[in-house]
Write a protein that holds these residues in place. Structure first.
Motif, PDB file in Angstrom:
ATOM      1  N   LEU A  68       0.805  -1.223   0.000  1.00 30.16           N
ATOM      2  CA  LEU A  68       0.000   0.000   0.000  1.00 30.16           C
ATOM      3  C   LEU A  68       0.836   1.270   0.000  1.00 30.16           C
ATOM      4  O   LEU A  68       0.285   2.369  -0.021  1.00 30.16           O
ATOM      5  N   ARG A  69       2.142   1.115   0.002  1.00 35.34           N
ATOM      6  CA  ARG A  69       3.029   2.295  -0.033  1.00 35.34           C
ATOM      7  C   ARG A  69       2.737   3.161  -1.259  1.00 35.34           C
ATOM      8  O   ARG A  69       2.833   4.386  -1.200  1.00 35.34           O
ATOM      9  N   ALA A  70       2.357   2.551  -2.369  1.00 37.54           N
ATOM     10  CA  ALA A  70       2.058   3.294  -3.598  1.00 37.54           C
ATOM     11  C   ALA A  70       0.764   4.097  -3.485  1.00 37.54           C
ATOM     12  O   ALA A  70       0.503   4.969  -4.309  1.00 37.54           O
ATOM     13  N   PHE A  71      -0.050   3.783  -2.472  1.00 40.68           N
ATOM     14  CA  PHE A  71      -1.345   4.452  -2.298  1.00 40.68           C
ATOM     15  C   PHE A  71      -1.444   5.022  -0.886  1.00 40.68           C
ATOM     16  O   PHE A  71      -2.142   4.465  -0.027  1.00 40.68           O
ATOM     17  N   PRO A  72      -0.784   6.137  -0.619  1.00 44.79           N
ATOM     18  CA  PRO A  72      -0.825   6.675   0.738  1.00 44.79           C
ATOM     19  C   PRO A  72      -2.192   7.231   1.140  1.00 44.79           C
ATOM     20  O   PRO A  72      -2.450   7.426   2.321  1.00 44.79           O
ATOM     21  N   VAL A  73      -3.065   7.455   0.178  1.00 43.93           N
ATOM     22  CA  VAL A  73      -4.416   7.932   0.474  1.00 43.93           C
ATOM     23  C   VAL A  73      -5.368   6.762   0.286  1.00 43.93           C
ATOM     24  O   VAL A  73      -5.524   6.244  -0.821  1.00 43.93           O
ATOM     25  N   ARG A  74      -5.967   6.317   1.407  1.00 41.29           N
ATOM     26  CA  ARG A  74      -6.872   5.162   1.385  1.00 41.29           C
ATOM     27  C   ARG A  74      -8.099   5.478   2.237  1.00 41.29           C
ATOM     28  O   ARG A  74      -8.000   6.151   3.254  1.00 41.29           O
ATOM     29  N   GLN A  75      -9.232   4.909   1.819  1.00 47.60           N
ATOM     30  CA  GLN A  75     -10.443   5.093   2.614  1.00 47.60           C
ATOM     31  C   GLN A  75     -11.377   3.911   2.408  1.00 47.60           C
ATOM     32  O   GLN A  75     -12.114   3.852   1.436  1.00 47.60           O
ATOM     33  N   HIS A  76     -11.334   2.963   3.354  1.00 45.03           N
ATOM     34  CA  HIS A  76     -12.267   1.833   3.312  1.00 45.03           C
ATOM     35  C   HIS A  76     -13.657   2.307   3.706  1.00 45.03           C
ATOM     36  O   HIS A  76     -13.817   2.994   4.707  1.00 45.03           O
ATOM     37  N   LEU A  77     -14.622   1.909   2.943  1.00 43.91           N
ATOM     38  CA  LEU A  77     -16.018   2.142   3.293  1.00 43.91           C
ATOM     39  C   LEU A  77     -16.629   0.755   3.445  1.00 43.91           C
ATOM     40  O   LEU A  77     -16.789   0.031   2.456  1.00 43.91           O
ATOM     41  N   ILE A  78     -16.920   0.351   4.671  1.00 48.00           N
ATOM     42  CA  ILE A  78     -17.426  -0.989   4.952  1.00 48.00           C
ATOM     43  C   ILE A  78     -18.892  -0.869   5.361  1.00 48.00           C
ATOM     44  O   ILE A  78     -19.210  -0.200   6.337  1.00 48.00           O
ATOM     45  N   VAL A  79     -19.758  -1.532   4.588  1.00 49.26           N
ATOM     46  CA  VAL A  79     -21.213  -1.376   4.762  1.00 49.26           C
ATOM     47  C   VAL A  79     -21.903  -2.738   4.744  1.00 49.26           C
ATOM     48  O   VAL A  79     -21.276  -3.758   4.506  1.00 49.26           O
ATOM     49  N   ASN A  80     -23.208  -2.718   4.966  1.00 52.89           N
ATOM     50  CA  ASN A  80     -24.041  -3.926   4.911  1.00 52.89           C
ATOM     51  C   ASN A  80     -23.491  -5.023   5.817  1.00 52.89           C
ATOM     52  O   ASN A  80     -23.339  -6.171   5.414  1.00 52.89           O
ATOM     53  N   ARG A  81     -23.199  -4.679   7.047  1.00 48.14           N
ATOM     54  CA  ARG A  81     -22.614  -5.627   7.992  1.00 48.14           C
ATOM     55  C   ARG A  81     -23.686  -6.588   8.498  1.00 48.14           C
ATOM     56  O   ARG A  81     -24.696  -6.173   9.026  1.00 48.14           O
ATOM     57  N   ARG A  82     -23.421  -7.864   8.321  1.00 49.56           N
ATOM     58  CA  ARG A  82     -24.340  -8.903   8.782  1.00 49.56           C
ATOM     59  C   ARG A  82     -23.603  -9.736   9.820  1.00 49.56           C
ATOM     60  O   ARG A  82     -22.573 -10.329   9.530  1.00 49.56           O
ATOM     61  N   VAL A  83     -24.126  -9.787  11.029  1.00 51.33           N
ATOM     62  CA  VAL A  83     -23.470 -10.503  12.128  1.00 51.33           C
ATOM     63  C   VAL A  83     -24.256 -11.770  12.430  1.00 51.33           C
ATOM     64  O   VAL A  83     -25.479 -11.737  12.570  1.00 51.33           O
ATOM     65  N   ARG A  84     -23.527 -12.882  12.554  1.00 57.25           N
ATOM     66  CA  ARG A  84     -24.108 -14.153  12.980  1.00 57.25           C
ATOM     67  C   ARG A  84     -23.318 -14.641  14.176  1.00 57.25           C
ATOM     68  O   ARG A  84     -22.083 -14.696  14.139  1.00 57.25           O
ATOM     69  N   TRP A  85     -24.002 -15.004  15.228  1.00 58.80           N
ATOM     70  CA  TRP A  85     -23.352 -15.455  16.462  1.00 58.80           C
ATOM     71  C   TRP A  85     -23.172 -16.959  16.436  1.00 58.80           C
ATOM     72  O   TRP A  85     -24.004 -17.672  15.891  1.00 58.80           O
ATOM     73  N   GLY A  86     -22.098 -17.417  17.065  1.00 59.82           N
ATOM     74  CA  GLY A  86     -21.809 -18.837  17.103  1.00 59.82           C
ATOM     75  C   GLY A  86     -21.593 -19.326  18.517  1.00 59.82           C
ATOM     76  O   GLY A  86     -21.738 -18.582  19.485  1.00 59.82           O
ATOM     77  N   VAL A  87     -21.237 -20.587  18.606  1.00 56.65           N
ATOM     78  CA  VAL A  87     -21.049 -21.244  19.896  1.00 56.65           C
ATOM     79  C   VAL A  87     -19.632 -21.776  19.975  1.00 56.65           C
ATOM     80  O   VAL A  87     -19.107 -22.332  19.018  1.00 56.65           O
ATOM     81  N   ARG A  88     -19.031 -21.602  21.118  1.00 50.59           N
ATOM     82  CA  ARG A  88     -17.695 -22.133  21.389  1.00 50.59           C
ATOM     83  C   ARG A  88     -17.690 -22.670  22.807  1.00 50.59           C
ATOM     84  O   ARG A  88     -18.101 -21.976  23.731  1.00 50.59           O
ATOM     85  N   GLU A  89     -17.230 -23.864  22.962  1.00 48.44           N
ATOM     86  CA  GLU A  89     -17.142 -24.484  24.285  1.00 48.44           C
ATOM     87  C   GLU A  89     -18.481 -24.452  25.023  1.00 48.44           C
ATOM     88  O   GLU A  89     -18.567 -24.096  26.191  1.00 48.44           O
ATOM     89  N   GLN A  90     -19.540 -24.800  24.303  1.00 49.77           N
ATOM     90  CA  GLN A  90     -20.886 -24.944  24.872  1.00 49.77           C
ATOM     91  C   GLN A  90     -21.474 -23.653  25.448  1.00 49.77           C
ATOM     92  O   GLN A  90     -22.394 -23.681  26.235  1.00 49.77           O
ATOM     93  N   ASP A  91     -20.931 -22.529  25.088  1.00 48.92           N
ATOM     94  CA  ASP A  91     -21.465 -21.249  25.558  1.00 48.92           C
ATOM     95  C   ASP A  91     -21.889 -20.448  24.335  1.00 48.92           C
ATOM     96  O   ASP A  91     -21.215 -20.469  23.314  1.00 48.92           O
ATOM     97  N   THR A  92     -22.985 -19.749  24.409  1.00 45.89           N
ATOM     98  CA  THR A  92     -23.463 -18.987  23.256  1.00 45.89           C
ATOM     99  C   THR A  92     -22.777 -17.632  23.190  1.00 45.89           C
ATOM    100  O   THR A  92     -22.412 -17.044  24.198  1.00 45.89           O
ATOM    101  N   GLY A  93     -22.613 -17.173  21.987  1.00 46.66           N
ATOM    102  CA  GLY A  93     -22.121 -15.821  21.790  1.00 46.66           C
ATOM    103  C   GLY A  93     -20.626 -15.634  21.919  1.00 46.66           C
ATOM    104  O   GLY A  93     -20.168 -14.508  22.042  1.00 46.66           O
ATOM    105  N   ASP A  94     -19.826 -16.721  21.901  1.00 48.11           N
ATOM    106  CA  ASP A  94     -18.377 -16.572  22.007  1.00 48.11           C
ATOM    107  C   ASP A  94     -17.703 -16.383  20.662  1.00 48.11           C
ATOM    108  O   ASP A  94     -16.513 -16.088  20.614  1.00 48.11           O
ATOM    109  N   THR A  95     -18.437 -16.592  19.586  1.00 48.86           N
ATOM    110  CA  THR A  95     -17.891 -16.381  18.260  1.00 48.86           C
ATOM    111  C   THR A  95     -18.864 -15.533  17.457  1.00 48.86           C
ATOM    112  O   THR A  95     -20.058 -15.481  17.748  1.00 48.86           O
ATOM    113  N   ALA A  96     -18.317 -14.876  16.465  1.00 47.56           N
ATOM    114  CA  ALA A  96     -19.150 -14.096  15.551  1.00 47.56           C
ATOM    115  C   ALA A  96     -18.556 -14.197  14.162  1.00 47.56           C
ATOM    116  O   ALA A  96     -17.335 -14.294  13.998  1.00 47.56           O
TER     117      ALA A  96
END
Length: 161
Positions: A68-96
């Motif tokens: 990215l050295r060639a592009f010192p001007v950067r601007q990520h636009l991150i949209v439409n975020r969809r979150v899904r929760w998962g299970v880890r070690e028998q507990d809910t909500g430890d992963t996403a």
């Protein structure tokens, strides 16, 4: 679902969203220490669909810094975020898992008195895998799926008669 569980879910959603935002800001600002700190110790990123590499966060941060050295001007636009929760070690909500679309204009430094003009624009979808840790939510996987890119327009070749 109780009000307490709903509040915890909202708090987690905001925390996960903050990690995604910090990711974008770290890449845009070239803050590679923050970038690495967003990942779990075994976290990995895969930029192969965009012509990049796959590896641990440290290796990928070094590659991004150089690429990215060639592009010192950067601007990520991150949209439409969809979150899904998962299970880890028998507990809910430890992963996403967060899927989010992005548009990423990049350009050379501004010249003269005007702002920088994007020389390169790409877009696609991120897949962020996250884990709840003692330090809060952290990335354990980032997969970039670039869907399109627009390169700078080249001047037309002169017509030879």
């Amino acid at each position: 679902m109780t009000q307490r569980v709903e509040l915890a879910t909202v708090r987690d959603r905001l925390a996960v969203d903050e990690v995604v935002t910090e990711y974008a800001v770290a890449v845009d600002d070239g803050d590679w220490e923050t970038y690495r700190g967003l990942f779990t110790s075994d976290g990995r990123a895969d930029y192969r669909s965009a012509g990049g590499i796959e590896g641990d966060a440290g290796k990928v941060a070094a590659w991004l810094a150089e690429s990215l050295r060639a592009f010192p001007v950067r601007q990520h636009l991150i949209v439409n975020r969809r979150v899904r929760w998962g299970v880890r070690e028998q507990d809910t909500g430890d992963t996403a898992r967060v899927q989010a679309d992005y548009v990423n204009p990049m350009g050379a430094a501004a010249g003269g008195d005007g702002p920088a003009v994007p020389d390169f624009v790409c877009g696609g979808r991120y897949s962020f895998g996250m884990l709840r840790t003692d330090e809060g939510w952290r990335l354990n996987e980032v997969i970039v799926c670039e869907k399109w890119r627009r390169l700078p327009a080249r001047p037309a070749a002169p017509v030879v008669h």
